[in-house]
Design an enzyme around this catalytic site. Structure first.
Site, mmCIF file in Angstrom:
data_model
loop_
_atom_site.group_PDB
_atom_site.id
_atom_site.type_symbol
_atom_site.label_atom_id
_atom_site.label_comp_id
_atom_site.label_asym_id
_atom_site.label_seq_id
_atom_site.Cartn_x
_atom_site.Cartn_y
_atom_site.Cartn_z
ATOM 1 N N HIS A 163 0.829 -1.269 -0.063
ATOM 2 C CA HIS A 163 -0.090 0.056 0.111
ATOM 3 C C HIS A 163 0.928 1.244 0.031
ATOM 4 O O HIS A 163 0.730 2.288 -0.836
ATOM 5 C CB HIS A 163 -0.976 0.106 1.295
ATOM 6 N N GLU A 164 1.867 1.287 0.899
ATOM 7 C CA GLU A 164 2.450 2.507 0.986
ATOM 8 C C GLU A 164 3.463 2.593 -0.341
ATOM 9 O O GLU A 164 3.780 3.639 -0.828
ATOM 10 C CB GLU A 164 3.574 2.410 2.248
HETATM 11 N N1 TRP Z 1 -1.918 7.948 4.343
HETATM 12 C C1 TRP Z 1 -1.717 6.749 5.138
HETATM 13 C C2 TRP Z 1 -1.991 5.687 4.453
HETATM 14 O O1 TRP Z 1 -3.032 5.322 4.163
HETATM 15 C C3 TRP Z 1 -2.452 7.012 6.584
HETATM 16 C C4 TRP Z 1 -2.555 8.063 7.315
HETATM 17 C C5 TRP Z 1 -3.120 9.052 7.483
HETATM 18 C C6 TRP Z 1 -1.682 8.060 8.795
HETATM 19 N N2 TRP Z 1 -2.783 9.811 8.709
HETATM 20 C C7 TRP Z 1 -2.109 9.262 9.093
HETATM 21 C C8 TRP Z 1 -0.781 7.151 9.206
HETATM 22 C C9 TRP Z 1 -1.570 9.638 10.366
HETATM 23 C C10 TRP Z 1 -0.273 7.603 10.383
HETATM 24 C C11 TRP Z 1 -0.650 8.589 11.082
HETATM 25 O O2 TRP Z 1 -1.021 4.865 4.346
HETATM 26 ZN ZN ZN Z 2 -2.846 5.193 2.028
#
Ligand code: TRP
Ligand code: ZN
Length: 898
Positions: free
Chosen positions: A308-309
Site C-alpha cells: 500500500h505505502e
Molecule cells: N496515508 C496513510 C496511508 O493510508 C495513512 C495515514 C493518514 C496516517 N494519516 C495518518 C498514518 C496518521 C499514520 C498517522 O497509508
Molecule cells: Zn493510504
C-alpha cells in the site's frame, strides 16, 4: 484553555492558495530537551489565485502553525519587528508581503512531550514525524495544504551516540561531524511534494539493506530500519517491498522513481503506516515478523501495508490530492491496488471474501450510522476523523466497480492516461474518473454519484421463469435508506437526495446439474456473448428488467458475483437454492456468500426466538452444508475455513431492527455448538488431516491448512469438553508458530476453565518482552465472551503491559473491548461508561486515537431503550469534559445529535 470553536470546512469552499512555496530549506537541531527548526521558504504569489481574486485587495500571506514557539521571523534577510507580522496560536500573518519573498522563521518545538504522535514526536528509540494530514504545521510555519508542492532540502544536527541515524526524504547529499559529540546529515528530495509527505527521523536504529533493479535497469537502494536487536524480524517486510515493486511494474507499468527507498518502523504510531516520499514510516506491527511471534494474518497484513505505502508513490505522491475532500483519490485507489496485489500473491477468492467480510463489519455500519459520509465528504471539522472505512474501503470498491464496468484493459489505459495528464499535479476525484471515461469511451457521469451519496444502497431482485417462453425475467431495483441519505447529506442544495446509482451487477445462471447456463439477453445478437457464463448488467434506473432466453429449465440465479457492487442484496432464495449455490456456483465468492446467507438466516431467526424466551431451533441445512465443506476441504482449506466462519455479531446486528446483543450472541454461539455436536468427528478428522509438518512457512497453502485446523479447533472448543480443552492445550504447548499458538489461546480464553488461566499466564511469561505479542495477549482477553471480561479489562489497565500512551496497546485492549459486541453492549451500561471514561483520559494525550475509539459508540441507537439511555448518558458525560478535543467532539456530537 483554547476557546476558539472549531470550524467546519466545506468542500465547495475550495479556493486556490494565494501563495506558492517553490522551495523549503530546513535546519533541524536536536538539542537536549528541545528541537530548534530553522526554515527558509521561497514564496511567490500564485498566478491562479491572483486571477481569481481580481480587483479586490491582494490577500495577506498566512502560514499555519501549532504548538510552535516562535523565535524570529525574517523576510528577504531582514528580521521583522513585532508590529510587522501577526502571530496567533495557529496563524502567522504577514499583511503586505512582496509578490516574491524569502521567509525565514526560527521556532522551538517540544517533541519530547508531544503525545499526539502528529508532527515531530519522541518514541523509545528517537524522533520521528507524522505529517499527514496536518502535522507539518507542528514542525514549522507553513501553508499546510496538499496543493502546494515544493522542493525540500533538510539538514539534521544531533548527538552522535544518542541519535546516530539521521534520515529525511530523498537522497543523502552530505554528512559530517560537528565537534566531538555531534554530527549532521543533509538530504535533498529531487521531487516536488506536498508538505504532508515530508518526513525525518533521528534515532538509534538497526538497518537491513538490499537493492532492487527496476525494469529499465535503474538501481534502488532499499533499507528497513528497526529498533536495535530486531534485524531478524525484517526479512518479510523487505521481501514484500521487492515483490510490490516488481508487481507494480508488471501490472501497471509503474517503476520506482527513487534512488533510495527507506522504511522505518516505530512502536508509537497512530495508524498503520505513512507513505512519506522515499521515507515511509511504519507502525512496527506492519514490519516486524518472525514465525514464533507473528501470525499468518500478520504476515499477510505486512504484505498489504508495505505494498500500500509503496503503491502510494504513484497513486498519492506523484499524483496527489488537491484538497483533503479528495482523500479517496489516493486512498481508495491505493487500497484497490493493494487488494489486487494481495489477490495475486494469495488466493484471489479468499482475499476477496476477507475484504468483503471486513467491509460488512466496518463500512456498512459506518454508512448506516451517524458518521455516514460520501466517499468524497462534503464537510468536516477534523480531517483526521475522515480516514475512514468509507474513504478507504468503499473508495476501493468504487474503483473496482469502474474496472468492472469498463473492463481490465480499458482500466489500465485509464490509469496510463491519468498519469499522462496529472503527473506532478494535485487533482480531484473528477480528474480520475475523467481519465477512466476518456480512456474507455464509457460515460461515467451517473456513476460519479458513488462519490457523492452516502449510505449503502439496497438492491432488490426478483426472478421469474417462464417455461413456455424458456425465458427468465430478472427484475432489479434499488433504493437508499432515507435516514442514512438524509443524515449524511449536509448540503442538500448541492447534492440532490438519492438519485439512482449506476450499479454493476455481475450475474450467472446455474442449472440443476450445477453447471452454469448460457446467458443470452433477449433482443441481443446471440452469437456475441455465447459461452459467457458471467455477465455484468448495468442497473442505472430505480427499476429495470432483464430477460434471459433459451433456458431449458428454471435456473438458480447467482447475483452480484465477486461482490460486483457494495450494496445490500435482497433476493428470496430458498434454503435449498442457497445450498445448491454453496455447492455448485462457479463463482467462489458467491459460494461463500450462499453459506453466509444460510447461516445468517438461521442465527437471526434463533435470536428472535431467544429474545422472546423461546428455545432456538436448528434445522439441518447449515450442518449438511458444513459437512460437505469439511469433506471437500482438502481442495482449498482456506476457502473451507472462510465458508465455515459464521458472520460476525456486528454484521448480523445490522440486519436487526432492534438489536438484542445477548440473544444474538447466544444464537450465534448456539449454531456453533450445534455444528460441533453434529459434526464433532468430521471436525476432528479435518483437524488431524490438515496438520502441517516441518518448519513454519508463510505460504498461502500452509496458511490455509492452519486456518482450517484452527477453525475446527474453535468449533470443537464450543463443546467445552475435557477432550477439546486438552486438544487446545496440546496445540498451545507444542505449536512452533504464533498462528497456532494464538489460535489455541483464543479458544481457551473463551471459557472459564483452569486451562485458560494457565495458558494466559504462560503466554505472558514467555512473551512479555515482545511488545507486539503482548498486544495479542491483551486482545485475546478483551475479546473474551466471558461475563467478567469488563472486570478483566479494567484490571489490565494497571498491568505493566499496558500503556495509555501507546496506540497499539490502546487498540489491543480498549478497541478490542469496544468490538466485543455482547460485553461492550452489556445491559447495565458498564461497558459504555468504562469506554467513555477511557476515551476522556486518552483524549488529553492523543485526540486522534481517542476519536477512533469513540467510534465504537456509533450504533448505540440500534439497541433497546435502556441501553440507549446508558449509552447517551456515557456520551453526554464524555461531551461535558472541559477541553475535550475537537476530534472527539465531532464524533460524539454526531453520535448524539443525529
Ligand atoms: N496515508 C496513510 C496511508 O493510508 C495513512 C495515514 C493518514 C496516517 N494519516 C495518518 C498514518 C496518521 C499514520 C498517522 O497509508
Ligand atoms: Zn493510504
Amino acid at each position: 484553555m483554547n476557546s476558539e470553536t472549531p470550524q467546519r470546512i466545506h468542500r465547495l469552499d475550495y479556493t486556490p492558495p494565494p501563495f506558492l512555496v517553490d522551495s523549503v530549506e530546513l535546519d533541524v537541531h536536536f538539542n537536549a530537551g528541545e528541537v530548534l527548526v530553522n526554515s527558509q521558504l521561497q514564496l511567490r504569489r500564485n498566478p491562479l489565485a491572483a486571477l481569481a481574486a481580481e480587483a479586490s485587495p491582494l490577500p495577506p500571506l498566512q502560514l499555519d502553525g501549532q504548538g510552535l514557539e516562535t523565535i524570529s521571523v525574517a523576510i528577504d534577510g531582514s528580521v521583522l519587528g513585532q508590529d510587522q507580522y501577526h502571530c496567533s496560536d495557529s496563524l502567522l500573518t504577514i499583511v503586505n508581503p512582496p509578490d516574491t519573498l524569502t521567509l525565514r522563521t526560527q521556532v522551538r518545538i517540544d517533541a519530547d512531550h508531544n503525545s499526539s504522535l502528529s508532527g515531530l514526536f519522541r518514541s523509545k528509540d528517537g524522533y520521528f514525524t507524522q505529517c499527514e494530514a496536518q502535522g507539518f504545521r507542528r514542525i514549522t510555519w507553513f501553508p499546510d495544504r496538499p496543493d502546494i508542492m515544493s522542493r525540500y532540502q533538510v539538514t539534521l544536527h544531533a548527538d552522535k551516540t544518542r541519535l546516530p541515524v539521521l534520515l529525511a526524504n530523498g537522497n543523502p547529499v552530505g554528512s559530517g561531524d560537528e565537534g566531538p559529540d555531534r554530527h549532521w546529515a543533509k538530504w535533498e528530495d529531487p521531487f516536488f511534494k506536498p508538505c504532508y509527505l515530508f518526513a525525518l527521523v533521528a534515532a538509534r536504529l538497526d538497518v537491513l539493506r538490499d537493492e532492487f533493479t527496476t525494469s529499465s535497469g535503474r538501481s534502488v537502494q532499499l533499507a528497513v530500519f528497526v529498533e536495535p536487536g530486531k534485524l531478524d524480524q525484517c526479512a518479510h517486510a523487505m521481501d514484500a517491498l521487492k515483490r510490490s515493486m516488481r508487481w507494480d511494474e508488471e501490472v501497471f507499468g509503474l517503476e520506482c522513481d527513487l534512488d533510495h527507498y527507506m522504511i522505518v518502523a516505530v512502536g508509537d504510531f497512530n495508524m498503520g503506516a505513512m507513505e512519506n516520499k522515499g521515507l515511509n514510516v511504519f507502525n512496527t506491527k506492519y514490519v516486524l515478523a518472525r514465525a514464533d511471534i507473528a501470525t499468518d494474518a500478520d504476515y499477510q497484513n505486512i504484505d498489504r501495508v508495505v505494498a500500500h505505502e509503496y503503491f502510494h508513490n504513484w497513486t498519492g505522491n506523484r499524483v496527489t490530492c488537491r484538497d483533503w475532500f479528495q482523500l479517496s483519490l489516493k486512498e481508495g485507489l491505493t487500497v484497490y491496488r493493494d487488494q489486487e496485489f494481495g489477490a495475486d500473491m494469495h488466493s484471489r477468492a479468499v482475499t476477496r471474501i476477507r475484504e468483503v467480510r471486513a467491509l460488512r463489519a466496518m463500512q456498512f455500519p459506518e454508512d448506516a450510522g451517524p458518521m455516514a459520509h460520501p466517499v468524497r465528504p462534503d464537510s468536516y471539522i477534523e480531517i483526521n476523523n475522515f480516514y475512514t472505512s468509507t474513504v478507504y474501503d468503499k473508495g476501493a470498491e468504487v474503483v473496482r466497480m469502474i474496472e468492472t464496468l469498463i473492463g481490465k484493459q480499458a482500466f489500465r489505459r485509464g490509469m496510463d492516461l491519468y498519469f499522462e495528464r496529472h503527473d506532478g499535479q494535485a487533482v480531484t476525484c473528477d480528474d480520475f474518473v475523467a481519465a477512466m471515461a476518456d480512456a474507455s469511451g464509457v460515460d461515467l457521469t451517473q456513476f460519479k454519484r458513488w462519490y457523492d451519496q452516502a449510505g449503502t444502497p439496497r438492491l432488490w431482485a426478483s426472478g421469474h421463469y417462464d417455461e413456455e417462453a424458456r425465458s427468465y425475467t430478472l427484475t432489479l431495483s434499488q433504493s437508499l435508506p432515507t435516514r442514512a441519505a438524509a443524515d449524511a447529506t449536509s448540503e442538500p442544495l448541492h447534492s440532490p437526495l438519492h438519485s439512482p446509482f449506476h450499479i454493476p451487477v455481475a450475474i450467472g445462471l446455474n442449472g440443476a446439474d450445477g453447471e452454469d447456463m448460457p446467458l443470452l439477453i433477449a433482443g441481443e445478437d446471440s452469437t456475441a456473448d455465447s459461452g459467457r457464463t458471467t455477465r455484468v448488467l448495468s442497473l442505472t434506473d430505480f427499476e429495470q428488467q432483464f430477460v434471459f432466453t433459451e433456458l431449458a429449465a428454471a435456473p438458480v440465479v447467482s447475483l452480484l458475483r465477486d461482490f460486483s457492487a457494495p450494496v445490500i442484496l435482497d433476493f428470496s432464495w430458498s434454503d435449498e437454492e442457497l445450498a445448491h449455490l454453496l455447492a455448485h456456483d462457479s463463482d467462489p465468492f458467491n459460494r461463500w456468500e450462499a453459506g453466509q446467507r444460510l447461516a445468517s438466516r438461521l442465527i437471526l431467526a434463533a435470536a428472535e426466538d431467544i429474545s422472546v424466551g423461546r428455545a432456538a431451533y436448528w434445522p439441518q441445512t447449515f450442518v449438511e452444508a458444513a459437512a460437505r465443506l469439511l469433506e471437500n476441504a482438502a481442495a482449498d482449506p482456506a476457502f473451507a475455513a472462510e465458508a465455515l466462519t459464521l458472520p460476525g455479531e456486528a454484521t448480523l446486528a445490522e440486519e436487526m431492527a432492534m438489536v438484542d446483543p445477548s440473544a444474538l450472541h447466544e444464537a450465534r454461539n448456539g449454531l456453533r455448538r450445534f455444528v460441533a455436536e453434529q459434526l464433532g468427528g468430521a471436525l476432528l478428522h479435518a483437524y488431524e488431516t490438515h496438520a502441517t509438518s516441518g518448519p513454519y512457512q508463510a505460504t498461502p497453502a500452509a496458511a490455509g491448512r492452519r486456518a482450517l485446523r484452527n477453525l475446527c479447533l474453535g468449533y470443537l472448543g464450543e463443546l467445552n469438553s475435557a477432550e477439546s480443552r486438552a486438544l487446545a492445550m496440546r496445540q498451545f504447548e507444542t505449536a512452533n508458530n504464533m498462528t497456532d499458538q494464538l489460535a489455541a489461546l483464543a479458544t481457551l480464553a473463551q471459557d472459564d476453565c483452569p486451562e485458560r488461566v494457565q495458558a494466559l499466564d504462560s503466554f505472558y511469561e514467555r512473551w512479555h518482552d515482545e511488545a507486539l505479542v503482548v498486544d495479542k495477549w491483551l486482545s485475546v482477553q478483551a475479546a473474551s465472551r466471558l461475563p467478567d471480561t469488563l472486570a478483566v479489562v479494567r484490571e489490565l489497565l494497571d498491568h505493566p503491559a499496558f500503556d495509555l500512551r501507546n496506540p497499539n496497546k490502546v487498540y489491543a485492549l480498549l478497541n478490542t473491548f469496544g468490538n466485543n459486541h455482547v460485553r461492550f453492549h452489556a445491559a447495565d451500561g458498564g461497558g459504555y461508561l468504562f469506554l467513555a471514561t477511557q476515551i476522556g483520559e486518552i483524549d488529553r494525550l492523543n485526540p486522534q486515537v481517542a476519536a477512533r475509539l469513540a467510534r465504537r459508540f456509533d450504533r448505540w441507537r440500534k439497541f433497546d431503550q435502556p441501553r440507549q439511555q446508558q449509552a447517551s448518558f456515557a456520551l453526554e458525560k464524555l461531551r461535558s469534559i472541559d477541553g475535550l478535543s475537537s476530534d472527539v467532539r465531532e464524533i460524539v456530537g454526531r453520535a448524539l445529535d443525529q
